[in-house]
Design a protein around this motif. Structure first.
Motif, PDB file in Angstrom:
ATOM      1  N   UNK A  20      -4.889  -7.650  -9.609  1.00  0.00           N
ATOM      2  CA  UNK A  20      -4.951  -7.739 -11.148  1.00  0.00           C
ATOM      3  C   UNK A  20      -3.707  -7.525 -11.568  1.00  0.00           C
ATOM      4  N   UNK A  21      -3.680  -7.506 -12.948  1.00  0.00           N
ATOM      5  CA  UNK A  21      -2.375  -7.222 -13.725  1.00  0.00           C
ATOM      6  C   UNK A  21      -1.732  -5.983 -13.215  1.00  0.00           C
ATOM      7  N   UNK A  22      -0.508  -6.035 -12.929  1.00  0.00           N
ATOM      8  CA  UNK A  22       0.229  -4.608 -12.319  1.00  0.00           C
ATOM      9  C   UNK A  22       0.896  -3.976 -13.913  1.00  0.00           C
ATOM     10  N   UNK A  73       5.513   0.637 -14.577  1.00  0.00           N
ATOM     11  CA  UNK A  73       6.062   1.113 -13.281  1.00  0.00           C
ATOM     12  C   UNK A  73       6.660   0.154 -12.329  1.00  0.00           C
ATOM     13  N   UNK A  74       6.266  -1.078 -12.297  1.00  0.00           N
ATOM     14  CA  UNK A  74       6.973  -2.131 -11.267  1.00  0.00           C
ATOM     15  C   UNK A  74       6.904  -3.328 -11.747  1.00  0.00           C
ATOM     16  N   UNK A  77      -5.299   6.565 -12.357  1.00  0.00           N
ATOM     17  CA  UNK A  77      -4.323   6.507 -11.472  1.00  0.00           C
ATOM     18  C   UNK A  77      -4.630   5.357 -10.245  1.00  0.00           C
ATOM     19  N   UNK A  78      -5.920   5.904  -9.725  1.00  0.00           N
ATOM     20  CA  UNK A  78      -6.389   5.304  -8.620  1.00  0.00           C
ATOM     21  C   UNK A  78      -7.111   3.829  -8.947  1.00  0.00           C
ATOM     22  N   UNK A  79      -7.536   3.941 -10.242  1.00  0.00           N
ATOM     23  CA  UNK A  79      -8.064   2.372 -10.739  1.00  0.00           C
ATOM     24  C   UNK A  79      -6.720   1.619 -10.888  1.00  0.00           C
ATOM     25  N   UNK A  80      -5.591   1.997 -11.119  1.00  0.00           N
ATOM     26  CA  UNK A  80      -4.279   0.949 -11.419  1.00  0.00           C
ATOM     27  C   UNK A  80      -4.079   0.651  -9.990  1.00  0.00           C
ATOM     28  N   UNK A  81      -4.098   1.592  -8.782  1.00  0.00           N
ATOM     29  CA  UNK A  81      -3.727   1.271  -7.501  1.00  0.00           C
ATOM     30  C   UNK A  81      -4.732   0.123  -6.852  1.00  0.00           C
ATOM     31  N   UNK A  82      -6.063   0.210  -7.204  1.00  0.00           N
ATOM     32  CA  UNK A  82      -6.985  -0.908  -6.877  1.00  0.00           C
ATOM     33  C   UNK A  82      -7.012  -2.170  -7.697  1.00  0.00           C
ATOM     34  N   UNK A  83      -6.561  -1.875  -8.781  1.00  0.00           N
ATOM     35  CA  UNK A  83      -6.335  -3.116  -9.473  1.00  0.00           C
ATOM     36  C   UNK A  83      -5.064  -4.147  -9.091  1.00  0.00           C
ATOM     37  N   UNK A  96       0.770  -1.256  -0.043  1.00  0.00           N
ATOM     38  CA  UNK A  96      -0.144   0.121  -0.057  1.00  0.00           C
ATOM     39  C   UNK A  96       0.913   1.292   0.162  1.00  0.00           C
ATOM     40  N   UNK A  97       1.968   1.221   0.681  1.00  0.00           N
ATOM     41  CA  UNK A  97       2.928   2.380   0.931  1.00  0.00           C
ATOM     42  C   UNK A  97       3.645   2.342  -0.545  1.00  0.00           C
ATOM     43  N   UNK A  98       3.899   1.491  -1.044  1.00  0.00           N
ATOM     44  CA  UNK A  98       4.481   1.754  -2.565  1.00  0.00           C
ATOM     45  C   UNK A  98       3.483   2.062  -3.556  1.00  0.00           C
ATOM     46  N   UNK A  99       2.142   1.810  -3.526  1.00  0.00           N
ATOM     47  CA  UNK A  99       1.243   2.366  -4.330  1.00  0.00           C
ATOM     48  C   UNK A  99       0.628   3.898  -4.164  1.00  0.00           C
ATOM     49  N   UNK A 100       0.982   4.101  -2.916  1.00  0.00           N
ATOM     50  CA  UNK A 100       0.554   5.560  -2.584  1.00  0.00           C
ATOM     51  C   UNK A 100       1.827   6.394  -2.952  1.00  0.00           C
ATOM     52  N   UNK A 101       3.071   5.813  -3.222  1.00  0.00           N
ATOM     53  CA  UNK A 101       4.232   6.618  -3.788  1.00  0.00           C
ATOM     54  C   UNK A 101       4.183   6.593  -5.162  1.00  0.00           C
ATOM     55  N   UNK A 102       3.355   5.710  -5.731  1.00  0.00           N
ATOM     56  CA  UNK A 102       3.125   5.624  -7.450  1.00  0.00           C
ATOM     57  C   UNK A 102       2.268   6.959  -7.390  1.00  0.00           C
ATOM     58  N   UNK A 103       1.242   6.753  -6.734  1.00  0.00           N
ATOM     59  CA  UNK A 103       0.290   7.958  -6.884  1.00  0.00           C
ATOM     60  C   UNK A 103       0.641   9.272  -6.734  1.00  0.00           C
ATOM     61  N   UNK A 104       1.537   9.608  -5.684  1.00  0.00           N
ATOM     62  CA  UNK A 104       1.568  10.860  -5.279  1.00  0.00           C
ATOM     63  C   UNK A 104       3.025  11.335  -5.446  1.00  0.00           C
TER      64      UNK A 104
END
Length: 368
Positions: free
Chosen positions: A134-136, A152-153, A123-129, A95-103
């Protein structure tokens, strides 16, 4: 080098102090080393035959994970507590990594970037996926546009297979199949055979996406579970390890080459990770492996975004201090805090390993 914690004979290092954290460090570092070259040259030279270091490191992670998860399920009588523990191991740092992705990564390292990416539904659809397994791949917003690899990763693709293995292992224990050594061995042989043979008997491209990787990683995970059920197999003689290495070097380019590579790697991990004497400095190494695994790739990508002509050596010099610091922060500030919330273990009445002592080590950790 000082031996820690006296043990009665025979000692099972898997149930006490061991060197598996150091092994996980090495596996995660192999993945990172491979990406230094993939992100700069599109070719990973760290390989024997066609099997790269990063590819085999993932197999190694799943072998270790299967062994430790079988241990956890054997000693835990509460599947709800098991599920909570597994979620706490994977999700807080993710979750921390994905928040870093978004912000951070999306607004700064994208074309076009900016605050619009933070507010974007994509952006947030990707985070939830990613959080919903789902597929990253194919992150939105032009992340790392212009890089050789515009994702991204990449390493996040294994997370959903890891969680699937946790679920299937729990189901296998719940119905009693994976509690039994012989049935666990049969499951491993069946999955490993399917993975080896299917490409030779059918067009695997018609199978559902992800099915072949699931077979690959499940076979590694089940190998680890087999090792839990047979403690003596976790102590292979050096002669057998040398034989596995020799067989891989000789035959590894042909049929079954990956299986031989996994056996050789597993033998080395067991000999060094579960050594006869546990040495305090090695046992005390903090477990940064998960942080290394999930942070190195986006940091390398960010460096390549800013300096497109960077080569492997310079990429390593510029990125390693950053992703290693983030891995340390992830462990000390996020992962350890989450692990302290794990439910207390309640010993199961039916241990799956008759040779194992009736005690649980406090350092039960796993990742892939």
């Amino acid at each position: 080098m000082v031996a820690v914690t006296p043990y009665s004979v025979p000692r099972d290092p898997l149930l006490g102090a061991n060197h598996l954290t150091a092994i996980r460090w090495l596996l995660a570092s192999l993945v990172a080393l491979g990406h230094l070259y993939l992100l700069t040259t599109a070719y990973e030279p760290v390989r024997i035959h066609q099997w790269t270091g990063g590819y085999m490191a993932v197999n190694g992670f799943f072998v270790l994970s299967g062994m430790l998860i079988a241990k956890s399920l054997s000693f835990r009588g509460d599947l709800k507590a098991y599920a909570v523990s597994r979620a706490l191991r994977i999700y807080p740092a993710l979750i921390v990594l994905l928040l870093a992705f978004a912000f951070v990564f999306s607004p700064i390292f994208s074309r076009p970037g900016g605050i619009e990416n933070v507010l974007s539904l994509e952006t947030w659809t990707y985070v939830m996926r990613v959080l919903l397994l789902g597929d990253p791949q194919n992150a939105p917003g032009g992340i790392f546009a212009g890089n050789l690899e515009a994702d991204f990763n990449g390493p996040l693709w294994t997370i959903r297979y890891e969680i699937a293995a946790y679920i299937l292992a729990a189901l296998g224990f719940a119905v009693g199949v994976l509690k039994r050594p012989v049935l666990t061995l049969c499951a491993f042989i069946a999955v490993q055979t399917a993975y080896l043979v299917l490409p030779y008997v059918m067009d695997v491209s018609i199978l559902p996406t992800g099915f072949v990787p699931l077979l690959r990683l499940s076979s590694c995970f089940l190998l680890g579970m087999v090792l839990w059920h047979w403690p003596r197999a976790r102590r292979p003689h050096w002669g057998l390890v040398a034989l596995a290495i020799g067989a891989f070097l000789w035959l590894g380019s042909g049929f079954g080459g990956e299986f031989l590579a996994t056996l050789a790697l597993t033998g080395l991990m067991l000999r060094f990770g579960l050594s006869d004497a546990a040495h305090a400095p090695v046992v005390a190494i903090p477990d940064y492996s998960y942080g290394i695994y999930i942070w190195h790739y986006p940091v390398m990508q960010a460096v390549m975004f800013l300096r497109p002509d960077t080569g492997p050596l310079m990429l390593g010099l510029l990125s390693t201090p950053i992703w290693l610091s983030l891995s340390a922060a992830s462990w000390h500030l996020v992962e350890k805090a989450a692990l302290r919330l794990k439910p207390k273990s309640r010993p199961s009445a039916n241990l799956s390993s008759p040779d194992a002592p009736h005690s649980v080590a406090s350092n039960e950790r796993t990742f892939s």
